[in-house]
Design a protein around this motif. Structure first.
Motif, PDB file in Angstrom:
ATOM      1  N   GLU A   8     -45.718   7.732 -51.720  1.00 33.18           N
ATOM      2  CA  GLU A   8     -45.699   8.084 -53.132  1.00 33.18           C
ATOM      3  C   GLU A   8     -47.006   8.770 -53.524  1.00 33.18           C
ATOM      4  OE1 GLU A   8     -46.117   5.122 -56.591  1.00 33.18           O
ATOM      5  OE2 GLU A   8     -43.965   5.537 -56.446  1.00 33.18           O
ATOM      6  N   VAL A   9     -46.894   9.792 -54.350  1.00 31.71           N
ATOM      7  CA  VAL A   9     -48.066  10.468 -54.881  1.00 31.71           C
ATOM      8  C   VAL A   9     -48.261  10.014 -56.319  1.00 31.71           C
ATOM      9  CG1 VAL A   9     -49.082  12.689 -55.506  1.00 31.71           C
ATOM     10  CG2 VAL A   9     -47.750  12.474 -53.402  1.00 31.71           C
ATOM     11  N   THR A  10     -49.487   9.677 -56.654  1.00 31.18           N
ATOM     12  CA  THR A  10     -49.795   9.327 -58.032  1.00 31.18           C
ATOM     13  C   THR A  10     -50.874  10.263 -58.553  1.00 31.18           C
ATOM     14  OG1 THR A  10     -51.461   7.693 -57.408  1.00 31.18           O
ATOM     15  CG2 THR A  10     -49.224   6.893 -57.725  1.00 31.18           C
ATOM     16  N   VAL A  11     -50.742  10.628 -59.817  1.00 31.29           N
ATOM     17  CA  VAL A  11     -51.723  11.450 -60.508  1.00 31.29           C
ATOM     18  C   VAL A  11     -52.171  10.653 -61.724  1.00 31.29           C
ATOM     19  CG1 VAL A  11     -52.184  13.634 -61.669  1.00 31.29           C
ATOM     20  CG2 VAL A  11     -50.563  13.562 -59.752  1.00 31.29           C
ATOM     21  N   THR A  12     -53.452  10.357 -61.773  1.00 32.91           N
ATOM     22  CA  THR A  12     -53.998   9.514 -62.832  1.00 32.91           C
ATOM     23  C   THR A  12     -55.002  10.296 -63.666  1.00 32.91           C
ATOM     24  OG1 THR A  12     -53.809   7.608 -61.364  1.00 32.91           O
ATOM     25  CG2 THR A  12     -55.188   7.351 -63.322  1.00 32.91           C
ATOM     26  N   PRO A  13     -54.692  10.540 -64.950  1.00 34.38           N
ATOM     27  CA  PRO A  13     -55.677  11.175 -65.809  1.00 34.38           C
ATOM     28  C   PRO A  13     -56.753  10.171 -66.188  1.00 34.38           C
ATOM     29  CG  PRO A  13     -53.588  10.899 -66.980  1.00 34.38           C
ATOM     30  CD  PRO A  13     -53.429  10.281 -65.631  1.00 34.38           C
ATOM     31  N   CYS A  14     -57.981  10.468 -65.838  1.00 28.68           N
ATOM     32  CA  CYS A  14     -59.094   9.577 -66.161  1.00 28.68           C
ATOM     33  C   CYS A  14     -59.557   9.847 -67.591  1.00 28.68           C
ATOM     34  CB  CYS A  14     -60.259   9.824 -65.211  1.00 28.68           C
ATOM     35  SG  CYS A  14     -59.870   9.405 -63.522  1.00 28.68           S
ATOM     36  N   GLU A  15     -59.876   8.780 -68.290  1.00 29.01           N
ATOM     37  CA  GLU A  15     -60.398   8.924 -69.642  1.00 29.01           C
ATOM     38  C   GLU A  15     -61.607   9.858 -69.611  1.00 29.01           C
ATOM     39  OE1 GLU A  15     -58.840   7.114 -72.041  1.00 29.01           O
ATOM     40  OE2 GLU A  15     -60.037   7.851 -73.706  1.00 29.01           O
ATOM     41  N   ASP A  16     -61.552  10.937 -70.388  1.00 33.65           N
ATOM     42  CA  ASP A  16     -62.654  11.903 -70.503  1.00 33.65           C
ATOM     43  C   ASP A  16     -63.069  12.508 -69.167  1.00 33.65           C
ATOM     44  OD1 ASP A  16     -62.651  11.204 -73.195  1.00 33.65           O
ATOM     45  OD2 ASP A  16     -64.223   9.701 -72.904  1.00 33.65           O
ATOM     46  N   GLY A  17     -62.137  12.585 -68.214  1.00 34.75           N
ATOM     47  CA  GLY A  17     -62.509  13.090 -66.892  1.00 34.75           C
ATOM     48  C   GLY A  17     -61.365  13.751 -66.156  1.00 34.75           C
ATOM     49  N   PRO A  18     -61.459  13.773 -64.834  1.00 39.70           N
ATOM     50  CA  PRO A  18     -60.517  14.525 -64.005  1.00 39.70           C
ATOM     51  C   PRO A  18     -59.163  13.843 -63.822  1.00 39.70           C
ATOM     52  CG  PRO A  18     -62.033  13.335 -62.613  1.00 39.70           C
ATOM     53  CD  PRO A  18     -62.484  13.094 -64.040  1.00 39.70           C
ATOM     54  N   LEU A  19     -58.311  14.531 -63.089  1.00 46.31           N
ATOM     55  CA  LEU A  19     -57.045  13.967 -62.634  1.00 46.31           C
ATOM     56  C   LEU A  19     -57.264  13.460 -61.215  1.00 46.31           C
ATOM     57  CD1 LEU A  19     -54.657  16.875 -63.727  1.00 46.31           C
ATOM     58  CD2 LEU A  19     -55.047  14.712 -64.933  1.00 46.31           C
ATOM     59  N   LEU A  20     -57.028  12.183 -60.988  1.00 45.40           N
ATOM     60  CA  LEU A  20     -57.138  11.631 -59.639  1.00 45.40           C
ATOM     61  C   LEU A  20     -55.775  11.701 -58.972  1.00 45.40           C
ATOM     62  CD1 LEU A  20     -59.362   8.452 -60.044  1.00 45.40           C
ATOM     63  CD2 LEU A  20     -60.028  10.782 -59.401  1.00 45.40           C
ATOM     64  N   VAL A  21     -55.741  12.310 -57.791  1.00 41.05           N
ATOM     65  CA  VAL A  21     -54.492  12.460 -57.048  1.00 41.05           C
ATOM     66  C   VAL A  21     -54.603  11.661 -55.765  1.00 41.05           C
ATOM     67  CG1 VAL A  21     -52.860  14.083 -55.999  1.00 41.05           C
ATOM     68  CG2 VAL A  21     -54.233  14.798 -57.977  1.00 41.05           C
ATOM     69  N   ARG A  22     -53.633  10.761 -55.584  1.00 39.38           N
ATOM     70  CA  ARG A  22     -53.602   9.900 -54.406  1.00 39.38           C
ATOM     71  C   ARG A  22     -52.219   9.961 -53.783  1.00 39.38           C
ATOM     72  NH1 ARG A  22     -55.739   6.429 -58.513  1.00 39.38           N
ATOM     73  NH2 ARG A  22     -57.899   5.910 -58.152  1.00 39.38           N
ATOM     74  N   GLY A  23     -52.180   9.789 -52.475  1.00 34.45           N
ATOM     75  CA  GLY A  23     -50.884   9.701 -51.819  1.00 34.45           C
ATOM     76  C   GLY A  23     -50.679  10.816 -50.812  1.00 34.45           C
ATOM     77  N   ASN A  24     -49.426  11.064 -50.512  1.00 40.12           N
ATOM     78  CA  ASN A  24     -49.061  12.031 -49.482  1.00 40.12           C
ATOM     79  C   ASN A  24     -48.876  13.407 -50.119  1.00 40.12           C
ATOM     80  OD1 ASN A  24     -48.364  13.032 -47.003  1.00 40.12           O
ATOM     81  ND2 ASN A  24     -46.250  12.350 -47.115  1.00 40.12           N
ATOM     82  N   PHE A  25     -49.960  13.972 -50.626  1.00 44.86           N
ATOM     83  CA  PHE A  25     -49.871  15.252 -51.337  1.00 44.86           C
ATOM     84  C   PHE A  25     -50.339  16.406 -50.466  1.00 44.86           C
ATOM     85  CE2 PHE A  25     -54.138  13.649 -52.065  1.00 44.86           C
ATOM     86  CZ  PHE A  25     -54.918  14.770 -51.852  1.00 44.86           C
TER      87      PHE A  25
END
Ligand code: FES
Length: 75
Positions: A8-25
């Motif tokens: 699974e790929v997850t994209v997490t918008p950080c408060e006041d910051g970047p998008l964190l992308v984790r997983g099989n991307f």
């Protein structure tokens, strides 16, 4: 290829910051050329100020970039 174990790929918008992308991307250019992220989790710039786009270089902190991590906090 980076993986979080279940594919699974997850994209997490950080408060006041970047998008964190984790997983099989896969990260690719507009033309489809592979970009080596160099790690299993990447931080993608969403403030537009990074000198290493598409990656975050921390410039958002200096600029005082503001963005929510949750567009719908009531849910
Ligand atoms: S979000 Fe970090 S430099 Fe843009």
């Amino acid at each position: 290829m980076p993986t979080d174990g279940d594919g699974e790929v997850t994209v997490t918008p950080c408060e006041d910051g970047p998008l964190l992308v984790r997983g099989n991307f896969r990260l690719v250019t507009q033309e489809g050329r592979e970009i080596d992220p160099g790690r299993a989790t990447v931080a993608l710039c969403r403030c537009g100020l990074s000198s290493t786009k598409p990656f975050c270089d921390g410039s958002h902190r200096v600029a005082g970039f503001r963005a929510t991590s949750d567009p719908d906090p009531a849910t």
